[in-house]
Design a protein around this motif. Structure first.
Motif, short mmCIF file in Angstrom:
data_model
loop_
_atom_site.label_atom_id
_atom_site.label_comp_id
_atom_site.label_asym_id
_atom_site.label_seq_id
_atom_site.Cartn_x
_atom_site.Cartn_y
_atom_site.Cartn_z
N VAL A 141 51.61 -58.99 -77.02
CA VAL A 141 52.33 -60.16 -77.55
C VAL A 141 52.57 -61.19 -76.45
CG1 VAL A 141 54.56 -60.88 -78.55
CG2 VAL A 141 53.38 -58.87 -79.43
N SER A 142 52.46 -60.75 -75.18
CA SER A 142 52.62 -61.69 -74.06
C SER A 142 51.62 -62.83 -74.13
CB SER A 142 52.48 -60.95 -72.72
OG SER A 142 51.23 -60.29 -72.64
N LEU A 143 50.44 -62.58 -74.76
CA LEU A 143 49.46 -63.65 -74.92
C LEU A 143 49.96 -64.71 -75.89
CD1 LEU A 143 46.57 -64.50 -74.08
CD2 LEU A 143 45.74 -63.41 -76.15
N VAL A 144 50.80 -64.30 -76.84
CA VAL A 144 51.38 -65.25 -77.78
C VAL A 144 52.50 -66.05 -77.12
CG1 VAL A 144 52.45 -65.50 -80.06
CG2 VAL A 144 50.85 -63.61 -79.63
N SER B 118 51.20 -69.99 -82.60
CA SER B 118 51.62 -68.60 -82.47
C SER B 118 50.72 -67.66 -83.28
CB SER B 118 53.07 -68.43 -82.94
OG SER B 118 53.94 -69.12 -82.08
N LYS B 119 50.38 -68.07 -84.50
CA LYS B 119 49.51 -67.23 -85.33
C LYS B 119 48.12 -67.11 -84.73
CE LYS B 119 51.91 -67.95 -89.73
NZ LYS B 119 51.80 -68.41 -91.14
N VAL B 120 47.60 -68.22 -84.23
CA VAL B 120 46.28 -68.19 -83.60
C VAL B 120 46.30 -67.26 -82.39
CG1 VAL B 120 44.57 -69.55 -82.33
CG2 VAL B 120 45.59 -70.47 -84.41
N LYS C 122 55.43 -60.25 -85.44
CA LYS C 122 56.52 -60.54 -86.39
C LYS C 122 57.88 -60.34 -85.74
CE LYS C 122 54.10 -59.64 -90.73
NZ LYS C 122 54.06 -58.86 -92.00
N LEU C 123 58.00 -59.27 -84.95
CA LEU C 123 59.24 -59.04 -84.22
C LEU C 123 59.49 -60.15 -83.20
CD1 LEU C 123 59.02 -55.19 -83.61
CD2 LEU C 123 60.56 -56.38 -85.18
N PHE C 124 58.42 -60.62 -82.59
CA PHE C 124 58.50 -61.71 -81.61
C PHE C 124 59.09 -62.96 -82.25
CE2 PHE C 124 56.05 -65.52 -80.28
CZ PHE C 124 56.64 -65.74 -79.05
N ASP C 125 58.66 -63.27 -83.47
CA ASP C 125 59.18 -64.46 -84.18
C ASP C 125 60.67 -64.32 -84.48
OD1 ASP C 125 56.71 -65.69 -84.17
OD2 ASP C 125 56.11 -64.84 -86.10
N GLN C 126 61.14 -63.09 -84.63
CA GLN C 126 62.54 -62.87 -85.00
C GLN C 126 63.48 -62.69 -83.81
OE1 GLN C 126 62.60 -59.57 -87.72
NE2 GLN C 126 61.34 -60.59 -89.27
N VAL C 127 63.03 -61.94 -82.81
CA VAL C 127 63.94 -61.60 -81.71
C VAL C 127 63.49 -62.16 -80.36
CG1 VAL C 127 64.66 -59.49 -82.87
CG2 VAL C 127 62.78 -59.39 -81.22
N GLY C 128 62.29 -62.75 -80.29
CA GLY C 128 61.81 -63.32 -79.03
C GLY C 128 60.86 -62.40 -78.29
#
Length: 456
Positions: free
Chosen positions: A372-375, A131-133, A319-325
């Motif tokens: 963020v869609s790439l993540v 995810s970080k990469v 960061k928001l993605f990690d918390q809420v999807g």
């Protein structure tokens, strides 16, 4: 592998990603200079930008598949050699034809290096850091795509248009050296057998036909035989491609990957970001330079907030993605981007620059969140399929950019032609209403007709 080696290896990869994406937008701002230098028409000069986008859209999926099969490091080095070598050739081109040919091969190099940066980065840091990469790669991609016009404007202010291409040469040398010395080879171990040649040819034909038709429809005319033929061939080829891929033993594109809804959704969102990118980096740039008569540097400084905002919005979105999807973040991104485009549509010649900058900041927030869609898709694909997944998603963005150019520039051209006709009619009406001698009126009308006849 030590932390230093991991860090320097990833820096080399991000340089490659930055260059490959940057060149899809940086050249647009240099087209007027190129037109003047080669004494060319806008139609001919626009091929310098078009041919690169065409190569990216057509060869990304094929390039990522070949890299997965035969070794990502080897193919990355090949792609960097092509990209850097033909960047130097573009810089030294003696004619517009040479420049267009060199740009195609530069685009081929870009199509190779861009999608395989993500899987190579995952190989360096491991699946637990996927995810970080992906977040960093997505941020660099978004920054490069939006940063093309500002960086190009700065280069044009202080150097020749040739350095729009020449800037890639030292960066390529650094990236090539890092990849050759520190990065280890990696493959998709599940692949076996030969490359699917029929699938490769059909995919190239389908994407080539559709992309060419979209990019050049406004130039040749949407009803022209060459454009209709190109689009029909592209559609037929993609139908045949799907038929072939369901029956060959080792398909070029494993269609079952699309059963993963996140990959399909990420591709669609990235497609939309590519479409929306055209408004802020191309259409607004035309307005600033050709309507308001701003210099390239002045226009670049107005557009640069998009890039700066993305640098903040993408990490925040992750960061928001990690918390809420992924769904809420990408939805907010698309909605914000749509709002920004609506706001940009209200810009007029008397709109303050501060207001334009605010609209562009909103656009950058939307673009960063949408990226963020790439993540998102990386989390739901096996590690060894991240390469082909990256190729699919990045190709979707390039096709979205092509569609954006096709629709928005066509609308722009139609609006300009309508405005010219209205001005011509109003001017003629004023002449007819004035109390002038018939000879003066005739001469005035002739001069106006002459001006509008040559002002294409």
């Amino acid at each position: 592998m030590s932390r230093f080696v991991k860090g320097i290896s990833f820096i080399g990869l991000t340089i490659a990603m930055f260059m490959g994406t940057l060149d899809s937008t940086i050249v647009n701002i240099a087209l007027p200079k190129i037109m003047t230098y080669f004494n060319a028409s806008l139609t001919d000069a626009s091929w310098v930008a078009t041919i690169y986008t065409l190569a990216l859209a057509v060869f990304m999926i094929t390039g990522s598949k070949i890299a997965d099969r035969y070794g990502r490091k080897k193919i990355m080095l090949l792609g960097l050699a092509l990209f850097g070598g033909f960047s130097a050739a573009c810089m030294l081109a003696n004619s517009l034809t040479e420049l267009i040919v060199f740009r195609f091969f530069q685009g081929l190099g870009g199509a190779i290096i861009t999608p395989i940066v993500l899987p190579m980065g995952i190989e360096i840091f491991g699946k637990e850091k996927m995810s970080k990469v992906a977040s960093v790669v997505g941020a660099v991609t978004a920054l490069a795509a939006a940063g093309g016009p500002p960086i190009g404007g700065i280069i044009l202010e202080y150097a020749s248009w040739r350095w729009v291409f020449g800037i890639n040469v030292p960066l390529t040398i650094v990236s090539f050296f890092i990849a050759a010395v520190w990065i280890k080879e990696s493959y998709d171990e599940t692949l076996a057998g030969k490359i699917d040649l029929p699938g490769t040819l059909l995919l190239t034909l389908s994407l080539g036909g559709l992309t060419f038709g979209l990019l050049e429809g406004r130039q040749y005319g949407w009803n022209s035989g060459i454009i209709l033929g190109s689009l029909v061939v592209g559609l037929l080829a993609i139908i045949l491609f799907i038929f072939v891929e369901t029956r060959v033993k080792n398909p070029l594109l494993e269609l079952k990957l699309f059963r993963e809804k996140t990959l399909t959704a990420s591709s669609f969102v990235y497609f939309l970001t590519g479409f929306a990118l055209v408004s802020s980096t191309l259409i607004l740039n035309y307005f600033l330079q050709d309507v308001l008569n701003y210099t390239a540097l002045h226009a670049a400084l107005i557009i640069v907030p998009v890039s700066l905002t993305i640098m903040v919005a993408m990490p925040l979105g992750t960061k928001l993605f990690d918390q809420v999807g992924a769904v809420p973040v990408t939805f907010i991104g698309i909605l914000t981007m749509a709002i920004s485009l609506l706001l940009l549509s209200f810009i007029k010649t008397n709109t303050p620059k501060d207001v334009m900058v605010v609209f562009l900041i909103i656009n950058g927030i939307g673009f960063g969140f949408s990226s963020v869609s790439l993540v998102a898709f990386v989390k739901h694909l096996p590690k060894n399929k991240s390469g082909i997944g990256s190729g699919i998603v990045n190709a979707a963005r390039q096709i979205g950019t092509c569609l954006g150019i096709a629709i928005l520039v066509t609308v722009l051209n139609n609006n300009v032609n309508t405005a010219k006709q209205n001005i011509h009619q109003n001017a003629t009406g004023i002449i007819n209403q004035e109390k002038l001698s018939p000879r003066v009126k005739t001469t005035a009308r002739q001069q106006f007709n002459k001006v509008f006849a040559i002002s294409g």
